[in-house]
Scaffold this active site. Structure first.
Site, PDB file in Angstrom:
ATOM      1  N   GLY A   1       0.799  -1.192   0.000  1.00  0.00           N
ATOM      2  CA  GLY A   1       0.000   0.000   0.000  1.00  0.00           C
ATOM      3  C   GLY A   1       0.844   1.259   0.000  1.00  0.00           C
ATOM      4  O   GLY A   1       2.033   1.228   0.308  1.00  0.00           O
ATOM      5  N   GLY A   2       0.251   2.361  -0.384  1.00  0.00           N
ATOM      6  CA  GLY A   2       0.944   3.633  -0.331  1.00  0.00           C
ATOM      7  C   GLY A   2       1.963   3.875  -1.413  1.00  0.00           C
ATOM      8  O   GLY A   2       2.843   4.721  -1.270  1.00  0.00           O
ATOM      9  N   VAL A   3       1.854   3.122  -2.522  1.00  0.00           N
ATOM     10  CA  VAL A   3       2.848   3.269  -3.589  1.00  0.00           C
ATOM     11  C   VAL A   3       2.319   4.112  -4.760  1.00  0.00           C
ATOM     12  O   VAL A   3       3.022   4.276  -5.755  1.00  0.00           O
ATOM     13  CB  VAL A   3       3.311   1.887  -4.107  1.00  0.00           C
ATOM     14  N   GLY A   4       1.080   4.588  -4.643  1.00  0.00           N
ATOM     15  CA  GLY A   4       0.552   5.450  -5.698  1.00  0.00           C
ATOM     16  C   GLY A   4      -0.396   4.778  -6.674  1.00  0.00           C
ATOM     17  O   GLY A   4      -0.572   5.266  -7.793  1.00  0.00           O
ATOM     18  N   LYS A   5      -1.018   3.671  -6.262  1.00  0.00           N
ATOM     19  CA  LYS A   5      -1.931   2.971  -7.171  1.00  0.00           C
ATOM     20  C   LYS A   5      -3.112   3.851  -7.582  1.00  0.00           C
ATOM     21  O   LYS A   5      -3.484   3.904  -8.766  1.00  0.00           O
ATOM     22  CB  LYS A   5      -2.451   1.687  -6.504  1.00  0.00           C
ATOM     23  N   THR A   6      -3.705   4.537  -6.613  1.00  0.00           N
ATOM     24  CA  THR A   6      -4.873   5.375  -6.908  1.00  0.00           C
ATOM     25  C   THR A   6      -4.493   6.549  -7.795  1.00  0.00           C
ATOM     26  O   THR A   6      -5.209   6.875  -8.755  1.00  0.00           O
ATOM     27  CB  THR A   6      -5.509   5.879  -5.606  1.00  0.00           C
ATOM     28  N   ASP A  29     -10.679  -1.149  -3.532  1.00  0.00           N
ATOM     29  CA  ASP A  29      -9.959  -1.112  -2.255  1.00  0.00           C
ATOM     30  C   ASP A  29     -10.956  -0.787  -1.138  1.00  0.00           C
ATOM     31  O   ASP A  29     -11.677   0.204  -1.227  1.00  0.00           O
ATOM     32  CB  ASP A  29      -8.879  -0.032  -2.305  1.00  0.00           C
TER      33      ASP A  29
END
Length: 215
Positions: A1-6, A29
């Site tokens: 998480g938190g890697v910029g998927k969105t 998500d």
């Protein structure tokens, strides 16, 4: 998480819409942030068109609601009610393994919530040129891709239960006259369950093939 998927999903969807494609970006998500990224309210769980774009639409799927719907569809397996409706002792129904199958629907494996949510996406497939999926973190998605095997095994177990139940009903009918429509009702319930399982399994395989298709 938190890697910029969105952020990446939103940017890709915007680029596609700017290129003339009718595009839907969907978040599966459980911790939705797509609405924040696009600065639009998606809490309704319905497809929303971005007023600033001609071809861009967004949706945050309510994963919990999707899972509840799945449980409701598949959760009609109760050994007590089945025994009563068919006039068979509950211990016989239990010995055939019905409750073990029912427990799997009450407490489904990790990832089933997201796969059920993803299968819902395909109802929009014909309405859009492109669909961009903002998935949950990697661990969730890996478990998601393993679920078709789980469903395949479960389907086999239901088929075996159907065979055992048919034999039990035939044995009881040899000893007792009558029986009414209970055997037919039980058979229809099993057929309905198998149809739902096979349909969900096909949807899951479609999702897996789509997500693993390099093209």
């Amino acid at each position: 998480g938190g890697v910029g998927k969105t952020t990446s999903s939103s940017a890709i969807a915007l680029q596609l819409s700017d290129s003339g494609f009718r595009t839907l970006v969907v978040s599966t998500d459980p911790a939705h942030s797509l609405g924040d990224a696009l600065d639009v309210d998606l809490k309704s769980g319905k497809v929303v068109q971005l007023t600033t774009e001609t071809n861009l639409f967004a949706l945050e799927i309510d994963v919990t609601a999707a899972l509840d719907e799945f449980k409701q569809q598949m959760g009609s397996l109760d050994s007590g009610s089945w025994a009563e409706s068919m006039g068979l002792p509950k211990n016989i129904i239990d010995s055939l393994g019905l409750q073990d199958i029912a427990d799997l629907f009450v407490n489904p494996p990790p990832g089933i919530d997201e796969i059920v949510a993803l299968t819902k996406i395909f109802q929009y497939a014909e309405k859009f040129d492109r669909i961009v999926i903002d998935t949950a973190p990697t661990g969730h998605t890996i478990r998601l891709l393993q679920l078709p095997e789980f469903l395949s095994n479960l389907t086999v177990r239901v088929i075996k239960f159907r065979s055992k139940l048919s034999s039990a009903l035939a044995t009881f009918q040899n000893f007792f006259s009558g029986g009414g429509n209970a055997p037919n009702k039980a058979a229809q319930q099993l057929e309905d369950l198998l149809n739902k399982l096979e349909g969900l399994q096909a949807d899951m395989l479609r999702v897996k093939n789509t997500l693993t298709n390099a093209a």
